[in-house]
Motif scaffolding. Structure first.
Motif, PDB file in Angstrom:
ATOM      1  N   ALA A  12       0.833  -1.206   0.000  1.00 60.16           N
ATOM      2  CA  ALA A  12       0.000   0.000   0.000  1.00 60.16           C
ATOM      3  C   ALA A  12       0.870   1.259   0.000  1.00 60.16           C
ATOM      4  O   ALA A  12       0.554   2.248  -0.677  1.00 60.16           O
ATOM      5  CB  ALA A  12      -0.941  -0.007   1.200  1.00 60.16           C
ATOM      6  N   GLN A  16       1.050   4.227  -2.750  1.00 50.32           N
ATOM      7  CA  GLN A  16       0.920   5.628  -2.362  1.00 50.32           C
ATOM      8  C   GLN A  16       2.062   6.458  -2.944  1.00 50.32           C
ATOM      9  O   GLN A  16       1.844   7.581  -3.378  1.00 50.32           O
ATOM     10  CB  GLN A  16       0.875   5.774  -0.840  1.00 50.32           C
ATOM     11  CG  GLN A  16       0.626   7.202  -0.376  1.00 50.32           C
ATOM     12  CD  GLN A  16      -0.722   7.743  -0.835  1.00 50.32           C
ATOM     13  OE1 GLN A  16      -1.737   7.070  -0.675  1.00 50.32           O
ATOM     14  NE2 GLN A  16      -0.743   8.938  -1.391  1.00 50.32           N
ATOM     15  N   ARG A  89      -5.079   0.600  -4.083  1.00 48.28           N
ATOM     16  CA  ARG A  89      -4.468   0.716  -2.748  1.00 48.28           C
ATOM     17  C   ARG A  89      -5.474   0.307  -1.674  1.00 48.28           C
ATOM     18  O   ARG A  89      -5.140  -0.435  -0.740  1.00 48.28           O
ATOM     19  CB  ARG A  89      -3.970   2.132  -2.508  1.00 48.28           C
ATOM     20  CG  ARG A  89      -3.260   2.296  -1.179  1.00 48.28           C
ATOM     21  CD  ARG A  89      -2.654   3.710  -1.068  1.00 48.28           C
ATOM     22  NE  ARG A  89      -1.975   3.854   0.190  1.00 48.28           N
ATOM     23  CZ  ARG A  89      -2.548   4.328   1.299  1.00 48.28           C
ATOM     24  NH1 ARG A  89      -3.804   4.710   1.293  1.00 48.28           N
ATOM     25  NH2 ARG A  89      -1.852   4.433   2.408  1.00 48.28           N
TER      26      ARG A  89
END
Length: 175
Positions: A12, A16, A89
């Motif tokens: 994740a 990002q 995500r």
């Protein structure tokens, strides 16, 4: 914290970072393809495709990274790319630790004749792979972004292992 949850968090975080980079660009910069290089858009689409293949494969039990959409709207629409990165995500963060232990068969084309090889793996192992794969593509995007005159954080585009090494060695980040 469960070790496999860390894999989810890491993946994740990599997504990002890709999103943060795309957000620094304007629409023209996102699609610009410098001579001899791929556009940021092409790299982003490629990363999203790999995550999407894994997420689909986690449900089916078979992951095929070669069955993906090449080109398409993610390579032309920065706003769509930002939204899709958010969705992917979110889906990665929602993976339960038990899902990460689930076995999957990974298939891939291994030569120009189209020969397919298969291997057993787990969703967690493949998530680790796509996160590392995204780091690699983020590193490939950095020179493209710099040729566009965009200022980026010094540590963007480095693998977590590289950052850990640099912090251990001298407490610093890349110059």
């Amino acid at each position: 914290m469960h070790e496999l949850t860390t894999v989810t968090d890491s993946a994740a975080a990599q997504l990002q970072q890709v999103r943060d980079l795309v957000a620094l660009l304007d629409d023209a910069q996102y699609v610009r393809r410098p001579p001899g290089a791929s556009s940021v858009a092409g790299h982003v689409r490629h990363c999203v495709d790999h995550y999407a293949a894994l997420l689909a494969g986690a449900e089916r039990g078979t992951v095929d990274y070669d069955r993906r959409e090449r080109g398409g709207a993610l390579e032309t629409d920065r706003t769509l790319a930002l939204a899709r990165l958010d969705v992917v995500r979110s889906r990665v963060r929602a993976l339960a630790p038990g899902v990460l232990d689930r076995p999957v068969e990974v298939s891939g084309i291994v030569d120009a004749r189209g020969t397919v090889a298969r291997s057993r793996s787990t969703v967690g192992r493949e998530l680790l792979f796509v996160a590392h794969h995204a780091v690699h593509h983020l590193a490939l995007m950095m020179p493209v972004v710099r040729t566009l005159g965009v200022s980026v954080p010094a540590d963007l585009g480095y693998a977590p292992a590289t950052m850990a090494f640099l912090r251990q060695r001298d407490g610093g980040t890349p110059a």
